[in-house]
Design a protein around this motif. Structure first.
Motif, PDB file in Angstrom:
ATOM      1  N   GLU A   1      -3.586   7.618  -3.734  1.00 46.48           N
ATOM      2  CA  GLU A   1      -3.017   8.480  -2.993  1.00 46.48           C
ATOM      3  C   GLU A   1      -4.064   9.355  -1.930  1.00 46.48           C
ATOM      4  O   GLU A   1      -5.184   9.870  -2.762  1.00 46.48           O
TER       5      GLU A   1
ATOM      6  N   LEU B   1       0.601   8.534   2.894  1.00 47.46           N
ATOM      7  CA  LEU B   1       0.010   9.103   1.819  1.00 47.46           C
ATOM      8  C   LEU B   1      -0.493   8.176   0.500  1.00 47.46           C
ATOM      9  O   LEU B   1      -1.308   8.465  -0.292  1.00 47.46           O
ATOM     10  N   VAL B   2       0.430   7.253   0.297  1.00 44.76           N
ATOM     11  CA  VAL B   2      -0.097   6.360  -0.649  1.00 44.76           C
ATOM     12  C   VAL B   2      -0.175   4.964  -0.320  1.00 44.76           C
ATOM     13  O   VAL B   2       1.094   4.578   0.166  1.00 44.76           O
TER      14      VAL B   2
ATOM     15  N   ARG C   1      -5.095  12.208   0.416  1.00 43.40           N
ATOM     16  CA  ARG C   1      -4.557  13.800   0.956  1.00 43.40           C
ATOM     17  C   ARG C   1      -5.216  14.240   2.114  1.00 43.40           C
ATOM     18  O   ARG C   1      -6.464  13.688   2.345  1.00 43.40           O
TER      19      ARG C   1
ATOM     20  N   HIS D   1      -2.001   2.431  -7.324  1.00 45.90           N
ATOM     21  CA  HIS D   1      -1.727   2.955  -6.111  1.00 45.90           C
ATOM     22  C   HIS D   1      -2.837   3.870  -5.852  1.00 45.90           C
ATOM     23  O   HIS D   1      -3.218   4.648  -6.963  1.00 45.90           O
TER      24      HIS D   1
ATOM     25  N   TYR E   1      -5.813   8.199  -7.826  1.00 42.83           N
ATOM     26  CA  TYR E   1      -5.412   6.858  -7.912  1.00 42.83           C
ATOM     27  C   TYR E   1      -5.258   6.482  -9.469  1.00 42.83           C
ATOM     28  O   TYR E   1      -5.836   6.958 -10.418  1.00 42.83           O
TER      29      TYR E   1
END
Length: 227
Positions: A209, A167-168, A211, A207, A203
């Motif tokens: 992310e 997910l990340v 979904r 990083h 973000y």
């Protein structure tokens, strides 16, 4: 230009065969941004990615660069040398910290001849690569840049693989994303901001992310191919 990335694990772990190679292999660690092989260099080895992500780019005579593939763990790259390719047609660069095993061409050929099970694994790898390239072509020909960006982000996060999605994911520049989907950085920035406003991604701190709701962008009004 269309890009490829990993969609499914190989049916058998190739590491169980690769560790048995006697000579002709080297394990190396690459920091982010380090070149693994460069366009125009001799094509004399196959690389197996044990950890990290690698991008493959091509630069035209006019100096235009395009990202043509993204590779992840348990994938091979550079295998075109086995078809008689003398020089690299692309450059492979580490997108994250990588652990990569380099196999000299002769070592891989010997393994393919001596281990039928490994040959089956390797052929599966090549077939999956072909499927990915075809999917990329359809994506490039029929989908909007917004949908192409959503698909690229999902693939970078390993959605569609048997493993649990990441997910990340490590930071990927908007320039790289633009090269991956064949559009401009400004368009990528526009859609990234739109996805964030809609709660599809987030973000910060280097990083990104992803979904699962971002899948709706890809699945909505998916192009129909007549059979």
């Amino acid at each position: 230009m269309a890009m490829s990335t990993n969609v499914k694990q190989l049916p058998i772990d190739p590491k169980m065969f690769l560790v048995t190679v006697d000579g002709g292999r080297t394990l190396s660690n690459y920091q982010r941004g380090k070149t693994i092989f460069a366009q125009g260099e001799p094509a004399d080895a196959v690389f197996y990615i044990q950890k990290g992500k690698v991008k493959k780019t091509v630069v035209s005579e006019q100096g235009k660069e395009a990202v043509v593939a993204i590779f992840g763990p348990d994938e091979f790259c550079g295998e075109a040398c086995l078809t008689g390719q003398m020089l690299r047609l692309a450059t492979a660069v580490a997108m994250t910290e990588c652990e990569i095993m380099r196999f000299e061409k002769a070592a891989i050929i010997r393994l393919l001849h001596e281990e039928p099970a490994f040959s089956e694994v390797f052929v599966s790898h090549l077939l999956m690569r072909t499927v990915r390239v075809e999917a990329d072509l359809v994506d490039q020909l029929f989908n909007s840049s917004e949908k192409r960006l959503a698909r690229a982000l999902l693939l970078l996060a390993n959605f569609g693989k048997d493993d649990r999605p990441e997910l990340v994911i490590a930071k990927v520049s908007q320039e790289t994303l633009a090269e991956m989907i064949g559009t401009t950085r400004s368009r990528v920035s526009f859609f990234m901001n739109k996805f964030r406003r809609l709660g599809l991604i987030d973000y910060n701190n280097g990083h990104l992310e992803i979904r699962s709701s971002l899948l709706n962008v890809v699945l909505h009004d998916d192009p129909h191919i007549n059979r």
